[in-house]
Design a protein around this motif. Structure first.
Motif, PDB file in Angstrom:
ATOM      1  N   ALA A 117       1.769   5.841   9.819  1.00  0.00           N
ATOM      2  CA  ALA A 117       0.333   5.876  10.095  1.00  0.00           C
ATOM      3  C   ALA A 117      -0.200   4.450  10.049  1.00  0.00           C
ATOM      4  O   ALA A 117      -1.010   4.040  10.884  1.00  0.00           O
ATOM      5  CB  ALA A 117      -0.378   6.749   9.076  1.00  0.00           C
ATOM      6  N   LYS A 132       1.068   2.470  13.086  1.00  0.00           N
ATOM      7  CA  LYS A 132       0.258   2.864  14.247  1.00  0.00           C
ATOM      8  C   LYS A 132      -1.077   2.129  14.214  1.00  0.00           C
ATOM      9  O   LYS A 132      -1.525   1.574  15.216  1.00  0.00           O
ATOM     10  CB  LYS A 132       0.051   4.379  14.213  1.00  0.00           C
ATOM     11  CG  LYS A 132      -0.904   4.941  15.277  1.00  0.00           C
ATOM     12  CD  LYS A 132      -0.999   6.473  15.106  1.00  0.00           C
ATOM     13  CE  LYS A 132      -2.308   7.045  15.612  1.00  0.00           C
ATOM     14  NZ  LYS A 132      -2.300   7.425  17.021  1.00  0.00           N
ATOM     15  N   ASP A 133      -1.668   2.114  13.035  1.00  0.00           N
ATOM     16  CA  ASP A 133      -2.949   1.456  12.875  1.00  0.00           C
ATOM     17  C   ASP A 133      -2.838  -0.037  13.211  1.00  0.00           C
ATOM     18  O   ASP A 133      -3.672  -0.591  13.911  1.00  0.00           O
ATOM     19  CB  ASP A 133      -3.424   1.660  11.431  1.00  0.00           C
ATOM     20  CG  ASP A 133      -4.881   1.278  11.262  1.00  0.00           C
ATOM     21  OD1 ASP A 133      -5.717   1.868  11.971  1.00  0.00           O
ATOM     22  OD2 ASP A 133      -5.174   0.398  10.428  1.00  0.00           O
ATOM     23  N   ALA A 153       5.467   9.154   6.549  1.00  0.00           N
ATOM     24  CA  ALA A 153       4.253   9.468   7.297  1.00  0.00           C
ATOM     25  C   ALA A 153       3.204   8.387   7.073  1.00  0.00           C
ATOM     26  O   ALA A 153       2.587   7.908   8.016  1.00  0.00           O
ATOM     27  CB  ALA A 153       3.717  10.822   6.867  1.00  0.00           C
ATOM     28  N   ASP A 154       3.026   7.976   5.812  1.00  0.00           N
ATOM     29  CA  ASP A 154       2.040   6.951   5.515  1.00  0.00           C
ATOM     30  C   ASP A 154       2.457   5.620   6.139  1.00  0.00           C
ATOM     31  O   ASP A 154       1.641   4.868   6.664  1.00  0.00           O
ATOM     32  CB  ASP A 154       1.896   6.790   4.004  1.00  0.00           C
ATOM     33  CG  ASP A 154       1.417   8.072   3.356  1.00  0.00           C
ATOM     34  OD1 ASP A 154       0.729   8.842   4.044  1.00  0.00           O
ATOM     35  OD2 ASP A 154       1.754   8.311   2.191  1.00  0.00           O
ATOM     36  N   PRO A 174       9.348  10.744   1.292  1.00  0.00           N
ATOM     37  CA  PRO A 174       8.058  11.365   1.588  1.00  0.00           C
ATOM     38  C   PRO A 174       7.022  10.391   2.137  1.00  0.00           C
ATOM     39  O   PRO A 174       5.977  10.818   2.606  1.00  0.00           O
ATOM     40  CB  PRO A 174       7.615  11.911   0.228  1.00  0.00           C
ATOM     41  CG  PRO A 174       8.317  11.059  -0.771  1.00  0.00           C
ATOM     42  CD  PRO A 174       9.603  10.639  -0.144  1.00  0.00           C
ATOM     43  N   SER A 175       7.292   9.088   2.096  1.00  0.00           N
ATOM     44  CA  SER A 175       6.229   8.149   2.475  1.00  0.00           C
ATOM     45  C   SER A 175       6.295   7.724   3.935  1.00  0.00           C
ATOM     46  O   SER A 175       5.482   6.929   4.380  1.00  0.00           O
ATOM     47  CB  SER A 175       6.278   6.913   1.590  1.00  0.00           C
ATOM     48  OG  SER A 175       6.067   7.288   0.249  1.00  0.00           O
ATOM     49  N   ASN A 219      10.301  12.956   9.376  1.00  0.00           N
ATOM     50  CA  ASN A 219       9.434  13.282   8.241  1.00  0.00           C
ATOM     51  C   ASN A 219      10.212  13.715   7.008  1.00  0.00           C
ATOM     52  O   ASN A 219       9.662  13.891   5.953  1.00  0.00           O
ATOM     53  CB  ASN A 219       8.431  14.369   8.627  1.00  0.00           C
ATOM     54  CG  ASN A 219       9.127  15.585   9.187  1.00  0.00           C
ATOM     55  OD1 ASN A 219      10.354  15.638   9.229  1.00  0.00           O
ATOM     56  ND2 ASN A 219       8.363  16.561   9.618  1.00  0.00           N
ATOM     57  N   GLN A 245       0.818  -1.212   0.000  1.00  0.00           N
ATOM     58  CA  GLN A 245       0.000   0.000   0.000  1.00  0.00           C
ATOM     59  C   GLN A 245       0.848   1.256   0.000  1.00  0.00           C
ATOM     60  O   GLN A 245       0.642   2.167  -0.786  1.00  0.00           O
ATOM     61  CB  GLN A 245      -0.939  -0.010   1.208  1.00  0.00           C
ATOM     62  CG  GLN A 245      -1.724   1.294   1.336  1.00  0.00           C
ATOM     63  CD  GLN A 245      -2.876   1.165   2.324  1.00  0.00           C
ATOM     64  OE1 GLN A 245      -3.462   0.094   2.490  1.00  0.00           O
ATOM     65  NE2 GLN A 245      -3.218   2.255   2.978  1.00  0.00           N
TER      66      GLN A 245
END
Ligand SMILES: Nc1ncnc2c1ncn2[C@@H]1O[C@H](COP(=O)(O)OP(=O)(O)OP(=O)(O)O)[C@@H](O)[C@H]1O
Ligand SMILES: Nc1ncnc2c1ncn2[C@@H]1O[C@H](COP(=O)(O)OP(=O)(O)OP(=O)(O)O)[C@@H](O)[C@H]1O
Ligand SMILES: [Mg+2]
Ligand SMILES: [Mg+2]
Lengths: 369, 565, 366, 521
Positions: D381, D384-385, D377-378, D374-375, D369, D308
């Motif tokens: 996230a 974390k999920d 953060a994704d 650049p990814s 960051n 993803q």
């Protein structure tokens, strides 16, 4: 008492001037309300469009949890993972981002940090800027000159770069929503304080020379009283304008920070600028839905704020107002601002040459812009 | 003789935020070729609107009806301006009738040479070479009395004095040789002495160029000096039209009578006498031996120069004294230093030399701490009532301010009884205290200003041109009130004005200032009745009196004086 | 018309005490005025440099920036001490000021290049971009602003103003990518990014690329293909940045022209039959120009801000973009060098603008 | 050949004479090997400077490059014999004095941005004769040293051009033509454009360059790189396109997306002091602390991270040494999760319960960051999920700008945080020594004497098989301790025009992108 004419009615009424000598209610004298009331035609339309856009923005920010279908950092609903870069569907009305968030939700939630940044930045800068401008303009002298040069120097520095430096200094880049908001807000206020300073100072310099300030001096009012009671309140005329323009600048700077990699952490808050910058590579890959909503949100917000600001400016300036009364040609020293900077729109008048007379006036003159 | 302009039943109204404003209602008026018609009337009565209608210069928000027939000087064409549009209208403007504006400094474009600006009018009406245009501009500049026009034609407006600027504005109108010149308060912005020059120039236009003039003015002296015929406007209507002598000798309409009555005259009956008679007050005898409230000896005030600019001595070696209960009138032309002296006494401008004692306090290098108690005993009335009030405070709050500042009342509300008392004294309804300054008329504001100055019961009042921003009739009322209060309260007063007649009405003694130097001082009769100093004489002579016959005589005196001076 | 002189002038020579005399300037006035303006450049630079110095030191050191992911804490500390970044900030500041004073700007920490060279290369690039953008902004802003002023509060005016605001409200990187999609990808008319194509750039390089301003360098190669190539590359960045600024100019011109259109002198000219076109283009335009020029000068700072984003979006390797890079690398030396240049440019622009304003406005000139 | 890159769409063959244009978003810091220690600079140095040791196409292991032999002649003496009659492109002789000069100046300059720290084991260098160089090492039988000679510290430079004790500016190097790699630089515009020309007298281990003329364009923004390769304005795009770009380009017929193993890894580091139940945290308990780490390892689902977030440009990593290198295992795969690479919440829960940890565990997790693309953060996230999904963790996710991040992580501010690693040389050691020695650059207070000894041992084990076994053992041991949790390995992805060949030769475990392997058509 035969010879001394009593104040007769005709005289009083004939000279009451165009403003009806009636108490206008406080509500009607509020800045924006008053402006809407005095505007007409296209000017009014533009002002109203601006106000509507601004209200939509504020309402969205306030009620984001109710309006947004999902949370800003939600990656799945129930057991279904949204997936990344999914096109619009019944589940995700505007599709999902590269990070797998719901675009619509993030766009709605995004109003929040934008709004907070605006509020915090403006609060931080307006008090400091106004206080400095008041003191500097009122007392003049060397402190004033130094402050003016500093303000000018800061003004000369590209605001975005300054924002980056300050963002780094303050939080080492952003993390939490408040961290991000504060960093952006403080860095913005560094750039905005000089603007408020300049505007207020210019107004103070103007007001200081007005007869009513002189008359306060004559009766022996102290400096504090003169500043507080007479000068300050009469020097805030251009603030609503600068304020709205700064708000739009804040939104744009936030977007710029996001583009350069200083946006707010996506799990901490939804940040339009951050989302927009993330979606740039989507655009070239034919994925439009991730970029357009935050982009449009930014554009509309800035449009709304700027429209309000410009309209306020036009209405405050008798030369720009449509259908002004003939007697309204009061020679205001019109200080207006352009987005991103403060500008003089002064009609060159005889007095401006006097301002070029010596060093003090050089500063005065610059302060006007 | 044909009429250059023939106005029939002109109505003009404006759309404003507050609804429709009717400015002119059914004016009918003719001006014959070569005639000078003066339009007088109080402020807002529609004079300017009427005049502008002649050139179709009203803003888009104006709605006019009726006819304004304008005839070309050579009689070749007549147009109805009300219906004229676009290029037809432009063709008429400047050629058939031209306008001279009130403020010469705003009527001239600051960034173009005056020659160019004059030529613009020519270029608008016919094709001509730059060289021809320049020649014509030089010619007309010479005609209006600009010296060295060949050279000055390339100068910019800011390089000319106010009087010269007004001459240039007149030249701009003249160069197209119009049949009618409309002059809207052409001398209001000018000094008396300069005004006399401009009036002299205007007076010659009908004779030498055959242009008719529509002259709008507040100044009845100017009317007497210049006009053949007078139209009096009141509330958008013409209430009286008459030959100038007739009008002055036997005004018909009550308004005209009031207007003429309000005009102050040098040597007329002194207001303070009138007040005394009316109220049976004791004649206030100024005690010559009492310690003066203000005493200046060899007073010098220098404004420091900046950046290679020499410093400027605004007041140079002035000696004067004001005794308790005495009104000292200070006159002189613009820039002579009147305000500077007033401000020095009020402690607003530091003095640079000599000595100035105010209530016994030496003002040279005075500390604010020392002077502060004295401030209570000084009142100050500013020239412009519109700006001397904080627009955000109510009148009552403004008037109460001195009491609050000096700790005589904890807040404006507590001071209200005293404020009401004074409002009554200056003949303002108590309820006006709750209004904001902009909700009052100019005259009312000036009364409130007087109330504020008097609230602490000062022994000295400084009034800097307190009525020069007001209409004649309003001015008369304020002056009346002023005289009455002075007689009642007996404060000493420095009364500053550029208008000799006004000063004469009020002052016990008059001091004449010329370029910072006190040239003459004495009682009104001494100074104005038999001026010794040539400057005073000239000043007096340039003052047009509101009487056509007397003015004709004075004009001669003035010409002679000027020829020799 | 007779040619008699009417009214002998007694007010020919203004009395020294009259207010008119106040506005009469001696010839030397402009000189000293400009001198003061010029001298103001120095405090401006000083303040900026100091601010940046303090801020930069507060953000961290270049060694951690480049090696933070590779070395242990001790190794880092050792290197930091070696480089002298652990000394008291005042000492470092004085040393830095001393160096600047001697004209020694040093070499960049992160990529070891002489700061003067860095400043020249990137400065030239940004200057070129700013020039094009300014050109676009003026070409768009002035005529449209005048049209808006002349048709004020009509439909044309409203749509022009809203377009102006939209141009300003669209983040430049977003506008940039849209422009690229339209003109480069869909229409294929213009290159995607960069300042020149590979071949052209090699040719420029071979030819010396003396000035760093590609257009000038391209012209000096004498190869029209290269010139064309360089110009093609400039179109999109110039549009993106220029339209943004143009929107602001439009508003500025509009406001000022409306202001002067309602002044007494325009009214006076109108009363003499001067037509509206001429009123707009001459009588109202010239006086409006002074504040317009002044504000345009101030916009240079904004232009440079916008340049940061534009440069990144369009691969325009210029000052703004590099500044961000150096900032992230905590390269004090480079950042300070570039800030000095920036300050000089901004201060000089303001100075030049004042000179131009003085030339336009006779009241300053005389 | 003029300006003709605006017609797009004809496959990038517009460059004259088969010249190849490569685009990259890497940045060059310095041409001088003593002044740079980063991918972008090393990529250039790799093309133009000779090495003593180098990796041939397709192999992760080093061989003598401009040398005929290189071996230990004594426990602390590593002797290299150069090929005879070597020349620099400018005609200077390339002799042992250049070699000695190169390493001496690395140590002398020890630039803050330089790689001199890699030469930690080098004591001195002797140029015995024109072709013989002896390296005197500090510790014996260092098996890593040959690798170091191929690392960013290893390029040989011309002693007649470079300064002995200061960095040499790029332009001087280019002007002096001080090159002897597959290519020389003919035109150099800093971080904008570099033009290379094949060096005819190249004498290294690699075959001569296939393409005579190569241009490299440097991009600031990856979307421009993407548009240019898509429009055919460049022939090769290498490092770094966004995952979205690559996914999009892989559906484009005009270009090919090619990949090879990548040396870059991503992992979560635990600070043994401050992590939950760490030695200096509340309720310190090593068992609970381990359980927390294990629970994280159980919960992390690598497949979606790879699919993803990175669209397959990063692949799941189950050990410390990435796939492709000699000795790489998949130690974590068996130990954690469902045993097949997927997560297992039940196991995580059980582990925590067994250790007596109350859930949810509050975990503060940091990522950078701006340093790892650049990814990040994704990526985080999603992590974390994954950690929070089953209620076992409550993650406080934070991000900080790189410089501050680097300071904070070594100052024990972060209990758990993201790091990435790009190897200096392609040897398993480079993934172990810096991390798991007692004194390591992570400074995470991981201290396992057994692991420490094993790492030191493998470094001096001359027998290749024995060394591989040791390396595998170390991985298993660390996997049990979980000093870090590795989860992704970057693939090397290049996008090339459809006629470009040779990428398979260079997208190998050497992690060096060699332009000489590529040809257009
Ligand atoms: N543009 C306008 N819009 C609205 N009302 C106007 C306008 N111009 C004039 N008026 C109104 O028309 C009336 C007449 O104005 P005018 O200017 O003719 O007065 P005036 O007699 O010239 O006064 P003054 O002596 O003060 O110059 C006033 O009540 C004024 O407020
Ligand atoms: N702050 C100042 N700095 C320098 N010069 C000043 C200042 N204020 C006044 N002047 C000059 O001092 C002289 C006297 O000014 P003042 O205001 O006292 O004149 P005035 O007699 O009141 O004139 P008016 O009738 O126009 O009000 C003028 O030439 C004026 O230009
Ligand atoms: Mg009028
Ligand atoms: Mg005065």
């Amino acid at each position: 008492m035969t010879n001394l004419p009593a104040p007769d009615a005709t005289l009083l009424v004939a000279h009451a001037g165009p403003a009806t000598p009636e108490h206008t209610s406080l509500w009607k004298r509020l800045p924006v309300v008053r402006h809407v009331r005095t505007s007409v035609g296209l000017q009014r339309t533009m002002l109203l469009i601006g106000i509507v856009l601004m209200l939509v923005f504020i309402v969205t920010a306030a009620f984001a949890p109710l309006l947004a279908p999902y949370g800003y950092a939600q990656l799945s609903s129930g057991d279904v993972n949204f997936g990344s870069q999914q096109p619009p569907s019944a589940q995700n009305l505007l599709g999902t981002t590269v990070g797998g968030y719901d675009v619509l939700s993030r766009t709605i939630w995004g109003a929040r940090p934008a709004f907070l940044v605006i509020v915090v930045a403006v609060t931080l800068s307006i008090f400091a800027g106004v206080a400095l401008g008041l003191v500097s303009g009122y007392f003049g002298g060397w402190v004033d000159r130094v402050l003016v040069v500093i303000a000018d120097a800061l003004f000369a520095f590209p605001s975005l770069l300054l924002a980056i430096v300050v963002a780094i200094v303050i939080s080492g880049g952003q993390s939490s929503m408040w961290g991000g908001v504060m960093a952006a807000a403080i860095s913005l206020s560094v750039v905005m304080i000089p603007q408020y300073f300049r505007v207020v100072r210019a107004e103070v310099v103007r007001v200081k020379a007005e007869a009513f300030v002189e008359s306060a001096r004559v009766i022996g009012s102290g400096h504090l009283r003169i500043m507080g009671r007479h000068v300050l309140r009469n020097s805030t005329r251009t603030l609503p304008l600068i304020l709205t323009l700064n708000c739009s600048e804040a939104v744009l700077t936030l977007a710029g920070l996001g583009f350069l990699g200083f946006g707010i952490e996506p799990t901490a808050a939804a940040d339009w600028g951050y989302d927009l910058s993330k979606s740039l590579s989507d655009v070239t890959s034919g994925i439009w839905w991730t970029a357009v909503p935050p982009g449009v949100a930014i554009v509309l917000t800035v449009l709304g704020l700027t429209l309000v600001g410009e309209s306020l400016n036009d209405l405050a300036d008798p030369r720009l107002r449509t259908r002004r009364a003939a007697k309204a040609a009061v020679p205001l020293s019109p200080v207006t601002a352009v987005p991103g900077g403060v500008a003089t729109d002064r009609v060159p008048g005889v007095e401006s040459i006097d301002e070029l007379e010596g060093p003090t006036d050089l500063f005065d003159e610059r302060g006007d812009r | 003789m044909t009429n250059v302009v023939d106005i029939t039943n002109l109505h003009v109204s404006f759309a404003t935020d507050a609804g429709t404003v009717r400015a002119v209602e059914g004016v009918t008026l003719q001006v014959a070729a070569g005639e000078v018609l003066a339009i007088v009337g109080e402020s807002g009565s529609g004079k300017t609107v009427t005049a502008r209608s002649i050139l179709g210069l009203l803003p888009e928000t104006a709605l006019s009806s009726g006819t304004v027939m304008l005839t070309r000087k050579d009689g070749s064409a007549t147009h109805d301006i009300v219906t004229l549009r676009g290029s037809d209208l432009r063709d008429v403007r400047g050629r058939d009738a031209a306008m001279v504006f009130q403020e010469p400094s705003t009527a001239l474009n600051p960034v173009f040479p005056v020659g160019w600006q004059i030529a613009e009018g020519l270029r608008a009406h016919r094709k001509l070479s730059d060289k021809d245009a320049r020649t014509q501009a030089i010619d007309v500049l010479r005609l209006v009395g600009i010296p060295d026009p060949e050279h000055r034609v390339d100068h910019y407006p800011h390089q000319f004095s106010g009087g010269q600027k007004q001459r240039i504005v007149i030249a701009q109108a003249l160069v197209l040789d119009p049949g009618l010149i409309i002059a809207d308060e052409p001398t209001t912005a000018l000094d008396v002495t300069v005004q006399a020059e401009i009036l002299d120039l205007l007076r010659r236009l009908p004779q030498e160029f055959g242009s008719a003039i529509v002259l709008i003015t507040h100044n009845m002296g100017v009317v007497a000096d210049l006009a053949d015929r007078v139209a009096v406007m009141f509330n958008g209507e013409i209430v009286e039209q008459a030959d100038v002598r007739t009008l002055f000798s036997s005004p018909q309409h009550p308004y005209t009578q009031r207007l003429l009555d309000a005009v102050p005259r040098v040597g007329g009956r002194r207001l303070r006498d009138r007040v005394r008679v009316a109220d049976e007050l004791e004649a206030m005898v100024v005690d010559e031996s009492a310690t003066p409230v203000v005493e200046a000896s060899d007073l010098r005030i220098v404004y420091p120069g900046r950046l290679r600019q020499p410093s400027f001595t605004a007041v140079d070696g002035v000696n004067l004294a004001i005794r308790p209960g005495e009104v000292l009138g200070l006159v002189g032309e613009s820039g002579s230093g009147k305000t500077t002296i007033g401000r020095a006494i009020a402690g607003l401008t530091p003095i640079s030399g000599g000595s100035l004692k105010v209530h016994g306090v030496e003002m040279l290098d005075v500390k604010e701490r020392v002077f502060r108690p004295v401030r209570k005993r000084i009142g100050f009335v500013f020239q412009d009532p519109a700006t001397s009030f904080n627009p955000l405070l109510t009148i009552a709050q403004c008037v109460a301010e001195p009491m609050v500042v000096h700790g005589l009342a904890p807040n404006p509300e507590e001071a209200r009884p005293r404020v009401d008392e004074l409002m009554e004294a200056v003949q303002l309804p108590k309820a006006f205290g709750d209004r904001f300054p902009h909700e009052l008329s100019g005259g009312q504001r000036q009364r409130a200003s007087l109330a504020r100055a008097l609230i602490l019961g000062p022994e000295l009042l400084i009034a800097d041109e307190p009525t020069s921003a007001l209409d004649v009739s309003v001015q008369a009322r304020v002056l009346d009130l002023f005289a009455r209060l002075q007689a009642e309260l007996g404060f000493a007063c420095l009364f500053i004005s550029h208008d000799l007649a006004v000063v004469d009405l009020l002052a016990h003694r008059i001091a004449v200032l010329h370029r910072g130097v006190l040239v003459e001082e004495g009682t009104g009769d001494e100074v104005l009745g038999a001026p010794k100093h040539p400057y005073t004489q000239r000043l007096l002579a340039s003052l047009p009196v509101p009487d056509p016959i007397e003015q004709a005589a004075r004009r001669e005196t003035w010409r002679n004086l000027r020829a020799h001076g | 018309m007779t040619s008699t002189t009417i009214g002998a002038p007694t007010d020919a020579a203004p009395a020294p005490a009259s207010p008119a005399a106040k506005s009469k300037r001696s010839g030397g006035h402009l000189g000293s005025y400009l001198l003061v303006r010029f001298l103001l450049i120095f405090p401006t630079i000083f303040i900026l440099v100091t601010t940046v110095f303090v801020l930069m030191r507060a953000t961290g050191d270049p060694i951690t920036a480049s090696l933070g992911g590779r070395l242990t804490r001790e190794q880092l500390d050792e290197r930091i001490a070696e480089a002298g970044y652990d000394r008291p900030i005042l000492v470092q500041y004085l040393e830095y000021l001393g160096n600047i004073f001697r004209g020694d700007f040093g070499t960049t920490i992160s990529d070891n290049r002489p700061v003067t060279e860095v400043v020249m290369t990137y400065g030239a690039a940004t200057l070129e971009l700013a020039f094009y953008a300014l050109l676009v902004a003026l070409l768009v802003g002035i005529p449209l602003g005048r049209i808006a002023a002349a048709r004020r509060d009509k439909g044309v005016d409203a749509s022009l103003r809203i377009s102006g605001i939209l141009a300003y409200a669209t983040p430049v990187f977003f506008a940039g990518i849209l422009l690229k999609l339209i003109f480069s990808v869909w229409l294929g008319w213009l290159p995607v990014a960069g300042r020149a194509s590979t071949d052209a750039q090699i040719e420029l390089q071979r030819n010396g690329a003396e000035t760093g301003i590609f257009l000038i360098d391209a012209i000096s190669t004498g190869d029209p293909a290269v010139v064309l190539d360089v110009l093609e590359h400039a179109i999109l960045p110039a549009l993106a940045l220029g339209l943004l600024t143009g929107g602001i100019f439009l508003r500025l011109v509009r406001t000022n022209v409306i202001g002067t259109l309602s002044t007494g002198y325009v009214e006076a000219a109108r009363s003499r039959g001067v037509n509206e076109r001429r009123l707009l283009r001459q009588h109202a335009w010239r006086p409006a120009l002074v504040p317009i020029i002044t504000v345009i000068g101030l916009q240079v700072a904004l232009l440079l801000s916008g340049a940061v984003l534009t440069e990144k979006t369009f691969e325009w390797k210029g000052l703004g973009f590099q500044l961000v890079q150096y900032l992230l690398a905590r390269d004090f030396v480079a950042v300070q060098g570039l800030v000095v240049l920036l300050a000089v440019v901004v201060a000089l622009t303001n100075f030049v603008v004042d000179v131009i304003a003085a030339l336009v406005d006779p009241r300053i000139r005389y | 050949s003029g300006a003709n890159d605006d017609e797009g769409g004809d496959g990038g063959s517009t460059s004259a004479g088969g010249a190849l244009t490569i685009g990259t978003t890497d940045k060059v810091t310095s041409l001088d090997p003593a002044g740079s220690y980063d991918n972008g600079s090393f990529a250039v140095q790799n093309q133009v400077f000779p090495f003593l040791m180098n990796t041939p196409y397709g192999s992760p292991d080093v061989e003598p490059d401009i040398a005929v032999s290189a071996e230990f002649t004594a426990p602390t003496e590593y002797t290299v014999t150069l090929k005879p009659d070597l020349k620099w492109a400018n005609g200077n002789d390339l002799t042992s004095s250049d070699v000695k000069f190169s390493f001496d100046r690395q140590l002398a300059i020890a630039d803050e941005n330089g790689p001199s720290s890699l030469l930690y084991n080098l004591d001195s260098v002797d140029a015995v004769d024109d072709t013989t160089v002896v390296f005197h090492l500090k510790s014996e039988n260092d098996q890593i040293f040959p690798q170091i000679l191929s690392s960013p510290a290893g390029p040989i430079v011309d002693d007649e051009v470079f300064a002995a004790d200061a960095l040499t500016p790029d332009n001087e190097i280019v002007d002096a033509n001080a090159f002897a790699g597959q290519y020389t630089i003919t035109s150099y515009s800093f971080n904008e454009l570099i033009s290379y020309e094949a060096y005819a007298d190249y004498a290294g281990v690699l075959p001569p360059a296939k393409t005579a003329e190569v241009n490299v364009k440097y991009y600031a923004d990856s979307s421009n790189l993407k548009l240019d390769i898509q429009e055919g304005n460049i022939d090769v795009a290498f490092r770094s396109l966004s995952a979205t770009d690559i996914a999009d380009l892989s559906t484009d017929d005009n270009v090919k997306v090619v990949d090879g193993p990548g040396g870059e890894i991503r992992y979560i580091t635990f600070n043994f002091d401050t992590q939950p139940f760490g030695t200096k945290a509340d309720g310190a308990d090593p068992a609970k602390a381990l359980a927390v780490r294990q629970a994280v390892a159980h919960l992390i689902d690598r497949a979606p991270l790879s699919e993803q977030v990175y669209k397959g440009t990063y692949t799941p990593l189950y050990s410390y040494v990435p796939d492709g290198l000699t000795g790489a295992t998949e130690s974590l795969k068996g130990l954690y999760g469902d045993g097949d690479g997927g997560p297992d919440a039940a196991k995580a829960k059980a582990t925590l319960e067994a250790a007596g940890v109350t859930t949810p565990v509050a975990l503060s997790l940091q990522y950078s960051n701006d340093h790892y693309g650049p990814s990040s953060a994704d990526e985080y996230a999603l992590i974390k999920d994954q950690l929070e999904k089953d209620g076992l963790f409550a993650v406080d996710l934070q991000t900080t700008e790189w410089v501050q991040y680097s300071k904070d992580r070594t100052a024990d501010v972060y209990p758990a945080y993201q790091l990435g690693w790009f190897p200096d040389y392609s040897d398993a050691d480079n993934y172990l020594t810096p991390f798991f020695l007692t004194e390591n650059f992570l400074s995470n207070h991981y201290d396992n004497p057994e692991v420490n000894d094993l790492i030191l041992e493998q470094a001096t084990t001359a027998d290749a098989d024995a060394r591989t076994a040791l390396i595998e053992e170390i991985q298993d041991k660390v996997a049990a301790d979980l000093s870090t949790v590795p989860y992704l390995q970057g693939a090397q992805v290049a996008v090339v025009g459809k006629d470009v060949t040779g990428t398979e030769d260079t997208l190998d475990a050497s992690f060096k992108f060699r332009y000489g392997a590529l040809a257009n058509g």
